[in-house]
Design a protein around this motif. Structure first.
Motif, PDB file in Angstrom:
ATOM      1  N   TYR A 107      42.006  40.361  42.756  1.00 53.40           N
ATOM      2  CA  TYR A 107      42.710  41.519  42.203  1.00 53.40           C
ATOM      3  C   TYR A 107      42.222  41.825  40.791  1.00 53.40           C
ATOM      4  CZ  TYR A 107      46.298  44.408  40.127  1.00 53.40           C
ATOM      5  OH  TYR A 107      46.934  45.423  39.456  1.00 53.40           O
ATOM      6  N   ARG A 108      42.030  40.815  39.969  1.00 49.81           N
ATOM      7  CA  ARG A 108      41.551  41.045  38.601  1.00 49.81           C
ATOM      8  C   ARG A 108      40.157  41.654  38.610  1.00 49.81           C
ATOM      9  NH1 ARG A 108      43.667  35.435  35.663  1.00 49.81           N
ATOM     10  NH2 ARG A 108      45.884  36.093  35.482  1.00 49.81           N
ATOM     11  N   LEU A 109      39.334  41.275  39.563  1.00 46.57           N
ATOM     12  CA  LEU A 109      38.006  41.858  39.665  1.00 46.57           C
ATOM     13  C   LEU A 109      38.090  43.336  40.035  1.00 46.57           C
ATOM     14  CD1 LEU A 109      34.937  41.510  39.627  1.00 46.57           C
ATOM     15  CD2 LEU A 109      35.061  40.801  42.041  1.00 46.57           C
ATOM     16  N   ALA A 110      38.983  43.665  40.978  1.00 45.97           N
ATOM     17  CA  ALA A 110      39.147  45.068  41.363  1.00 45.97           C
ATOM     18  C   ALA A 110      39.721  45.880  40.207  1.00 45.97           C
ATOM     19  CB  ALA A 110      40.057  45.158  42.586  1.00 45.97           C
ATOM     20  N   LEU A 111      40.657  45.311  39.481  1.00 52.27           N
ATOM     21  CA  LEU A 111      41.237  46.019  38.335  1.00 52.27           C
ATOM     22  C   LEU A 111      40.191  46.222  37.247  1.00 52.27           C
ATOM     23  CD1 LEU A 111      43.818  47.213  37.095  1.00 52.27           C
ATOM     24  CD2 LEU A 111      44.324  44.942  36.167  1.00 52.27           C
ATOM     25  N   GLN A 112      39.312  45.241  37.043  1.00 53.02           N
ATOM     26  CA  GLN A 112      38.253  45.367  36.047  1.00 53.02           C
ATOM     27  C   GLN A 112      37.293  46.497  36.410  1.00 53.02           C
ATOM     28  OE1 GLN A 112      38.100  43.765  33.216  1.00 53.02           O
ATOM     29  NE2 GLN A 112      36.144  44.621  32.531  1.00 53.02           N
ATOM     30  N   ARG A 113      37.017  46.639  37.695  1.00 52.61           N
ATOM     31  CA  ARG A 113      36.126  47.718  38.144  1.00 52.61           C
ATOM     32  C   ARG A 113      36.800  49.080  37.979  1.00 52.61           C
ATOM     33  NH1 ARG A 113      34.002  46.646  44.039  1.00 52.61           N
ATOM     34  NH2 ARG A 113      33.113  48.694  43.560  1.00 52.61           N
ATOM     35  N   ALA A 114      38.158  49.134  38.062  1.00 54.72           N
ATOM     36  CA  ALA A 114      38.858  50.410  37.973  1.00 54.72           C
ATOM     37  C   ALA A 114      39.051  50.876  36.539  1.00 54.72           C
ATOM     38  CB  ALA A 114      40.220  50.299  38.661  1.00 54.72           C
ATOM     39  N   LEU A 115      38.986  49.989  35.577  1.00 51.22           N
ATOM     40  CA  LEU A 115      39.211  50.385  34.194  1.00 51.22           C
ATOM     41  C   LEU A 115      38.085  51.281  33.700  1.00 51.22           C
ATOM     42  CD1 LEU A 115      40.462  47.022  32.659  1.00 51.22           C
ATOM     43  CD2 LEU A 115      41.836  48.988  33.374  1.00 51.22           C
ATOM     44  N   PRO A 116      38.405  52.277  32.839  1.00 51.37           N
ATOM     45  CA  PRO A 116      37.359  53.171  32.310  1.00 51.37           C
ATOM     46  C   PRO A 116      36.339  52.386  31.477  1.00 51.37           C
ATOM     47  CG  PRO A 116      39.559  54.084  31.948  1.00 51.37           C
ATOM     48  CD  PRO A 116      39.757  52.674  32.390  1.00 51.37           C
TER      49      PRO A 116
END
Length: 308
Positions: A107-116
């Motif tokens: 989840y943290r990896l996916a959130l990192q990819r979603a951040l601007p």
């Protein structure tokens, strides 16, 4: 929950109507399952059902990206859902990972990819703050008509009815009205407008026989009657200045007053200032002695002082 759920579904699908329809379907599916789940598991199950709706599987493309939220279409479905669970739903990282059914590291990896990010790959805190503020503003400023549709859908689900059949869903048409209702309302409105306009017209009217010009008419008052005519004979007798003589024509009261005044003047002339008993009244000799003269008052005071 419908505010956050509506914004999450809208941004995930790219369309408000599709998002609201997905939210209504998720609420309808969640209702029968809620009774068999602990209350602590309700948020996880609700958000999981919402993200699993087929309407949210594909995002509608935005023609021209104006706001930061419009650029969410550039993300994949998974990273976009990871970001919206954190910002729109307000879940923690552990809760969001549980909703998506992935590990915390994934989840943290996916959130990192979603951040601007900047073009060189560095994180863009300013763009992230702008995106977060716009999502929160959407949650707080949903249009009133949309809030009514969402609350109606929720009430329909709580009653156990079908959202689509109840006409409360976002894609449903407005509730049918009788055909005569709208013409009647417009007719009443027209009558009110005409009545209001009539009050400003300079039309003459007659009220109590007075014409529209409302002129002031003067006419003399009748001659005043004699003041004596307003009183009766009894009232005139009472107010007479010699009423005492009229009320006592034989002078009995005056004779009694004259005898008393004569006796009083004789007493004053003799120097008598205290009343004296008449000669035919015997004087009592066995009068009780004064308590003060016999010392009784002093003894009573001493007994009072000695009392506890």
């Amino acid at each position: 929950m419908e505010r956050r759920g509506a914004v999450l579904a809208e941004l995930q699908a790219g369309d408000a109507h599709a998002g609201d329809a997905a939210l209504a379907d998720a609420m309808r599916q969640f209702r029968p399952e809620a009774g068999s789940l602990p209350m602590a598991d309700w948020p996880r199950r609700f958000w999981a059902l919402l993200l699993a709706q087929p309407r949210l599987a594909h995002r509608t493309a935005v023609a021209v990206a104006i706001e930061a939220t419009d650029r969410l279409g550039e993300l994949g479905s998974g990273p976009r859902a990871a970001l919206l669970l954190r910002v729109a739903a307000g879940l923690s990282e552990e809760e969001a990972a549980d909703v998506l059914g992935v590990s915390l590291a994934s989840y943290r990896l996916a959130l990192q990819r979603a951040l601007p990010h900047h073009a060189d790959g560095r994180a863009d805190p300013l763009a992230w703050q702008q995106l977060r503020e716009q999502i929160h503003r959407r949650i707080k400023t949903l249009p009133p008509d949309r809030l009514v549709r969402l609350s109606s859908a929720r009430e329909a689900v709580l009653r156990g009815g079908d959202v689509a059949e109840s006409g409360a869903g976002p894609d449903a048409s407005p509730a049918s009205r009788p055909r005569w209702l709208m013409p009647l309302l417009w007719g009443l409105l027209a009558l009110c407008v005409l009545a209001l306009a009539a009050t400003f017209l300079p039309l003459g009217s007659r009220v109590d026989g007075v014409g529209g010009n409302r002129r002031v008419e003067i006419e003399p008052l009748p001659e005043a009657a004699s003041p004596a005519a307003t009183y009766g004979e009894e009232a005139a007798m009472v107010m007479h200045r010699d009423f005492a003589l009229i009320a006592d024509p034989h002078g009995e009261a005056a004779a009694q007053d004259m005898e008393f005044n004569s006796w009083l003047a004789a007493q004053q002339a003799a120097g008598v200032t205290a009343p004296t008993p008449p000669p035919d009244v015997p004087v009592q000799e066995d009068v009780a002695p004064s308590p003060v003269a016999q010392g009784i008052a002093a003894e009573t005071q001493a007994e009072t002082e000695d009392a506890p």
